[in-house]
Write an enzyme that holds these catalytic residues in place. Structure first.
Site, PDB file in Angstrom:
ATOM      1  N   GLU A  74      66.958 -41.675  61.337  1.00 38.12           N
ATOM      2  CA  GLU A  74      67.632 -40.452  60.887  1.00 38.12           C
ATOM      3  C   GLU A  74      69.082 -40.690  60.506  1.00 38.12           C
ATOM      4  O   GLU A  74      69.605 -40.000  59.627  1.00 38.12           O
ATOM      5  CB  GLU A  74      67.541 -39.367  61.973  1.00 38.12           C
ATOM      6  CG  GLU A  74      66.165 -38.776  62.168  1.00 38.12           C
ATOM      7  CD  GLU A  74      65.310 -39.541  63.179  1.00 38.12           C
ATOM      8  OE1 GLU A  74      64.186 -39.086  63.487  1.00 38.12           O
ATOM      9  OE2 GLU A  74      65.783 -40.601  63.677  1.00 38.12           O
ATOM     10  N   PHE A 136      59.738 -30.007  75.566  1.00 34.67           N
ATOM     11  CA  PHE A 136      59.627 -31.363  75.030  1.00 34.67           C
ATOM     12  C   PHE A 136      60.381 -31.471  73.706  1.00 34.67           C
ATOM     13  O   PHE A 136      60.215 -30.645  72.817  1.00 34.67           O
ATOM     14  CB  PHE A 136      58.148 -31.716  74.827  1.00 34.67           C
ATOM     15  CG  PHE A 136      57.932 -33.072  74.212  1.00 34.67           C
ATOM     16  CD1 PHE A 136      58.301 -34.225  74.895  1.00 34.67           C
ATOM     17  CD2 PHE A 136      57.384 -33.206  72.948  1.00 34.67           C
ATOM     18  CE1 PHE A 136      58.121 -35.477  74.328  1.00 34.67           C
ATOM     19  CE2 PHE A 136      57.187 -34.452  72.372  1.00 34.67           C
ATOM     20  CZ  PHE A 136      57.562 -35.601  73.069  1.00 34.67           C
ATOM     21  N   GLN A 137      61.227 -32.465  73.600  1.00 33.66           N
ATOM     22  CA  GLN A 137      62.048 -32.741  72.429  1.00 33.66           C
ATOM     23  C   GLN A 137      62.963 -31.572  72.059  1.00 33.66           C
ATOM     24  O   GLN A 137      63.246 -31.337  70.894  1.00 33.66           O
ATOM     25  CB  GLN A 137      61.182 -33.159  71.226  1.00 33.66           C
ATOM     26  CG  GLN A 137      60.563 -34.541  71.405  1.00 33.66           C
ATOM     27  CD  GLN A 137      60.005 -35.127  70.130  1.00 33.66           C
ATOM     28  OE1 GLN A 137      59.616 -34.405  69.208  1.00 33.66           O
ATOM     29  NE2 GLN A 137      59.955 -36.453  70.065  1.00 33.66           N
ATOM     30  N   LYS A 186      60.167 -23.815  65.297  1.00 31.66           N
ATOM     31  CA  LYS A 186      58.846 -24.167  64.773  1.00 31.66           C
ATOM     32  C   LYS A 186      58.013 -22.928  64.466  1.00 31.66           C
ATOM     33  O   LYS A 186      57.311 -22.877  63.437  1.00 31.66           O
ATOM     34  CB  LYS A 186      58.109 -25.062  65.775  1.00 31.66           C
ATOM     35  CG  LYS A 186      56.798 -25.627  65.238  1.00 31.66           C
ATOM     36  CD  LYS A 186      56.184 -26.641  66.190  1.00 31.66           C
ATOM     37  CE  LYS A 186      54.915 -27.252  65.574  1.00 31.66           C
ATOM     38  NZ  LYS A 186      54.314 -28.267  66.476  1.00 31.66           N
ATOM     39  N   MET A 502      87.482 -57.041  61.716  1.00 35.14           N
ATOM     40  CA  MET A 502      88.734 -56.309  61.900  1.00 35.14           C
ATOM     41  C   MET A 502      89.164 -56.323  63.361  1.00 35.14           C
ATOM     42  O   MET A 502      90.364 -56.462  63.668  1.00 35.14           O
ATOM     43  CB  MET A 502      88.603 -54.869  61.406  1.00 35.14           C
ATOM     44  CG  MET A 502      89.920 -54.117  61.378  1.00 35.14           C
ATOM     45  SD  MET A 502      91.148 -54.835  60.251  1.00 35.14           S
ATOM     46  CE  MET A 502      90.726 -53.997  58.727  1.00 35.14           C
TER      47      MET A 502
END
Length: 615
Positions: A74, A136-137, A186, A502
């Site tokens: 993602e 969940f999630q 959802k 760096m």
């Protein structure tokens, strides 16, 4: 909702609040979402499906107007949306599921927020009745991203989807562009609803001021023509406002020197005689010193960030400030403005041109000849440059310089973060806007490859080079698989010095060469610790395994031939592993927390500005 700052480059098509509506259709919330994306003009979405967002992926399969690019992480989706937006001027779109899918977007959302990039992130959320139950999630992505979005929405009703999408694209692309999150439950995606377009939109409190105040413009013009040592300090807002043509007219009309920040490279041609280069921690001596010794700074779409100002209370001590920005919160935030101007950069500069012309017609014209004498001396005495390694190995600056020279006209360059980013800013010439993409404010390692992918998806006719480091490359190189499978033939230069360059430079200069955890090319059991560059993983084999054409270059004698070979291959991604000298450093440099007066042109080389230049 707070408004934040710089006009949209090419505003996304957006809904009207009135007008003829299309016939009402009976659809699911998910179908309504995809239809809304089609209507606002979104043609590309970068994302990964998952449980909560899955209902949206079914109608997405049937869309002929929205292309979905299945990324491998993602974070890649978010940076690709940013690269798409920066290359095209349109709103970039990414999509993820709830929980870890959404939280993986946090870094690219924060990155887009810091750099004022128009982006809409769409995330799935658990069903509305489960919100707050640690389902969940489940993750409160609206709460998590509130400080790093321009605005965000939680949608729990299917009928709200078209209006919310319309508002999200409008907010993202107008005023100061920025990321907007739309989190959709959802059950809202699954529910039946009606769809008609355009939806009625009402955003009370969101009224970006684009037209500057005429009195402030007149005051600015008077200061410009009265000044002896003016500098135009140009930020990324000028590119976002599509104001680069106006900027060139204003600069040539006034004859004042121009500095362009890291986010503004390409807004004013590097080759133009009035261009002093980039200001800041690693800016050119002329640009940094020009700002320090100016008696007037005209800041256009810039924010006086710490990387430009150095120690703030010693920045530009002799200068009056004209500060123009579309975000009123930026004006006076870091440096008080003598003439504050709130407005879109394009309108501000257009009005300034007319006001300066009027001053000229009345006989008020600035004389900057003594100023240019000083500036030219600094430019000639302390030009950008680099030394070739004594052992005959590849110089990273030379590699990047040759990539820029041999690239086809109009090539877009996306950089990671670190030494290679600064060298790409210095040693590639940027003549046009939207040809330089980088993570400026957040400094996000892993930005280059997915951003290049997004840029190429949005501008398929352009050559796109990602200039990356061996550290950055290992964070998001899995998106090369996405490029190979989706016909997105980017080119990647890995500037491979075997270290986090760096950070290693700072350890060299400030930590007595104690290289704690910056060496990438060897571990405690390495059998060949003196090998040059990172060899584990083998970037050539890794890239070939992901469907790319890959080459390694270790000798200056092969440099042009390898770059030309990379430029000639356009049917798949190309990765070139350039093994470069590890001790190369980025100069000039202003050490963090010090005054810009203490700029070092090179190691142990402090510029001598003479005795009379403060008069």
């Amino acid at each position: 909702m707070t408004e934040q700052a710089s006009g949209a480059h090419h505003p996304q098509p957006r809904p009207r609040s009135g007008g003829q509506s299309a016939p009402v259709e009976h659809v699911t919330g998910a179908q309504s979402l995809i239809r809304s994306l089609e209507e606002v003009g979104a043609d590309t979405v970068f994302g990964i499906p998952g449980g909560a967002i899955l209902p949206a992926y079914d109608p997405l399969m049937d869309s002929t107007r929205v292309r979905h690019v299945l990324v491998r992480h993602e974070q890649g989706a978010g940076h690709a949306a940013t690269g798409y937006a920066q290359a095209t001027g349109r709103v970039g779109v990414c999509m993820a599921t709830s929980g870890p899918g959404a939280t993986n977007l946090v870094t690219p959302i924060a990155d887009a927020h810091m750099d004022s990039v128009p982006m809409v992130a769409i995330t799935g959320q658990v069903a509305s009745k489960a919100i707050g139950t640690d389902a969940f999630q489940e993750a409160d992505i609206v709460g998590i991203t509130m400080p790093i979005t321009k605005h965000n929405f939680l949608v729990t009703k299917a009928e709200d989807i078209p209006r919310t999408i319309a508002q999200a694209f409008h907010i993202a692309s107008t005023g100061r562009p920025g990321p907007v999150l739309v989190d959709i439950a959802k059950d809202a995606l699954q529910a039946r609803t009606t769809f008609s377009w355009p939806p009625a939109t009402d955003l009370p409190g969101y009224r970006p001021v684009t037209k500057p105040h005429a009195k402030q413009i007149r005051e600015a013009a008077k200061l410009i023509t009265a000044a002896k040592r003016p500098v135009l300090y140009v930020g990324g807002g000028v590119i976002k406002a599509g104001a680069t043509a106006e900027l060139k007219v204003l600069a040539e009309l006034t004859g004042a020197p121009v500095t362009t920040t890291l986010m503004a490279l390409g807004s004013f041609p590097d080759s133009h005689p009035q261009h002093l280069g980039m200001p800041g921690m690693h800016g050119s001596v002329a640009a940094v010193t020009g700002l320090q010794k100016a008696d007037l700074i005209i800041a256009l779409g810039a924010r006086f960030d710490d990387r430009v100002t150095g120690k703030l209370d010693s920045f530009a001590p002799y200068a009056k400030i004209v500060h123009a920005d579309i975000d009123p919160a930026e004006i006076g935030k870091n440096r008080a403005a003598d003439v504050p101007i709130v407005g879109d950069a394009r309108e501000v500069i257009a009005d300034l041109i007319q006001a300066v012309q009027k001053e000229h017609s009345e006989g008020n014209q600035g004389d900057y000849s003594a100023w240019w004498k000083d500036l030219n001396r600094w430019r000639e005495t302390y030009p950008l440059g680099y030394d070739q390694p004594a052992d005959g190995s590849l110089s990273p600056q030379q590699v990047i310089e040759r990539i820029g020279r041999l690239a086809p006209e109009g090539t877009i360059f996306a950089a990671g973060v670190g030494q290679h980013q600064m060298w790409a800013a210095h040693f590639i010439q940027y003549e046009k806007p939207a040809t330089w993409l980088n993570s400026g404010g957040a400094g996000t390692m892993g930005y280059a490859v997915p951003a290049a992918m997004g840029a190429k998806a949005g501008a398929p006719d352009k050559t796109v080079w990602a200039i990356d480091g061996d550290g950055c490359f290992q964070m998001t190189n899995q998106e090369l698989t996405t490029c190979a499978l989706n016909g997105i033939p980017i080119k990647v230069a890995v500037i491979n010095n075997g270290a986090l360059g760096m950070v290693r430079q700072w350890q060299t200069l400030f930590y007595n060469q104690r290289y704690s955890n910056t060496v990438l090319h060897s571990g405690p059991d390495d059998v060949n610790p003196k090998a040059r560059g990172t060899r584990v993983p083998d970037f050539v084999k890794l890239s070939e395994a992901m469907g790319c054409y890959a080459i390694r270059c270790e000798s200056p004698d092969d440099l042009d031939k390898v770059i030309e070979e990379a430029n000639s291959i356009n049917d798949r991604p190309v990765v070139v592993d350039f093994i470069v000298h590890e001790d190369a450093m980025v100069w000039p440099m202003v050490a963090a927390g010090t005054s810009n007066d203490e700029i070092m042109a090179a190691r142990d080389v402090r510029p001598d500005f003479g005795d009379n230049e403060d008069d």
